[in-house]
Design a protein around this motif. Structure first.
Motif, PDB file in Angstrom:
ATOM      1  N   SER A 155     101.519  39.793   9.067  1.00  0.00           N
ATOM      2  CA  SER A 155     101.530  39.425   7.495  1.00  0.00           C
ATOM      3  C   SER A 155     103.277  39.896   8.233  1.00  0.00           C
ATOM      4  N   LYS A 189      96.039  47.624  -5.598  1.00  0.00           N
ATOM      5  CA  LYS A 189      96.419  45.661  -5.693  1.00  0.00           C
ATOM      6  C   LYS A 189      95.515  45.839  -4.438  1.00  0.00           C
ATOM      7  N   GLU A 190      95.192  44.632  -4.538  1.00  0.00           N
ATOM      8  CA  GLU A 190      94.210  43.647  -3.841  1.00  0.00           C
ATOM      9  C   GLU A 190      94.211  43.901  -2.093  1.00  0.00           C
ATOM     10  N   ARG A 191      93.624  44.078  -1.607  1.00  0.00           N
ATOM     11  CA  ARG A 191      93.288  43.734  -0.005  1.00  0.00           C
ATOM     12  C   ARG A 191      94.125  43.258  -0.015  1.00  0.00           C
ATOM     13  N   GLU A 192      95.156  43.235   1.582  1.00  0.00           N
ATOM     14  CA  GLU A 192      95.655  42.246   2.286  1.00  0.00           C
ATOM     15  C   GLU A 192      95.615  42.275   3.472  1.00  0.00           C
ATOM     16  N   ASN A 199      92.142  35.800   6.741  1.00  0.00           N
ATOM     17  CA  ASN A 199      90.939  35.900   5.360  1.00  0.00           C
ATOM     18  C   ASN A 199      89.579  37.225   5.352  1.00  0.00           C
ATOM     19  N   PHE A 228      93.590  45.078   7.672  1.00  0.00           N
ATOM     20  CA  PHE A 228      93.275  45.124   6.893  1.00  0.00           C
ATOM     21  C   PHE A 228      93.522  46.511   5.739  1.00  0.00           C
ATOM     22  N   GLN A 281      94.364  48.460   1.531  1.00  0.00           N
ATOM     23  CA  GLN A 281      94.187  48.186   0.044  1.00  0.00           C
ATOM     24  C   GLN A 281      95.312  49.188  -0.524  1.00  0.00           C
TER      25      GLN A 281
END
Length: 125
Positions: free
Chosen positions: A61, A43-46, A108, A37, A39
């Motif tokens: 991704s 911004k939010e963690r992706e 997730n 992941f 971040q």
């Protein structure tokens, strides 16, 4: 449960490459689905990538597909993220994560029950 430690982060110019490593101790490494992941600032963690227990199935991704490759070496209890053709928007704190509760790539964060401390990746233009 497993403990995870990332390494390999740093600063690189756009177009360059970095290879992140995540070494595991404790637990049974081959029983863990793994993920990377990131971040970016503000911004939010992706999700970046995830890989199943045997390493034969991986998720990427859309933003990194074709540029990043995730792999794992169960004999060394280590997972890797090879990052090529880096862009400034790839900058952020990269964390590896593992879960022994789900099989197959998990995208997730709530699916994961072990996290590394994170490593900074900075890509300059």
């Amino acid at each position: 449960q497993v403990q995870l430690v990332e390494s390999g982060g740093g600063s690189v110019q756009a177009g360059g490459s970095l290879k992140l490593s995540c070494a595991a101790s404790g637990g049974t490494f081959s029983r863990y689905t793994l993920g990377w992941f990131r971040q970016p600032p503000g911004k939010e963690r992706e999700i970046v990538a995830a890989i199943n227990r045997s390493g034969v199935s991986a998720y990427y991704s859309d933003s990194v597909k074709g540029r990043f490759t995730m792999s794992r070496d169960n004999a060394k209890s280590t997972t890797y993220l090879q990052m090529n053709s880096l862009k400034p928007e790839d900058s952020g704190v990269y964390s590896c994560a593992g879960t022994d509760l789900v099989v197959g790539p998990a995208i997730n964060p709530e699916d994961y029950n072990a996290w590394g401390q994170g490593t900074q990746v900075t890509v300059s233009s």
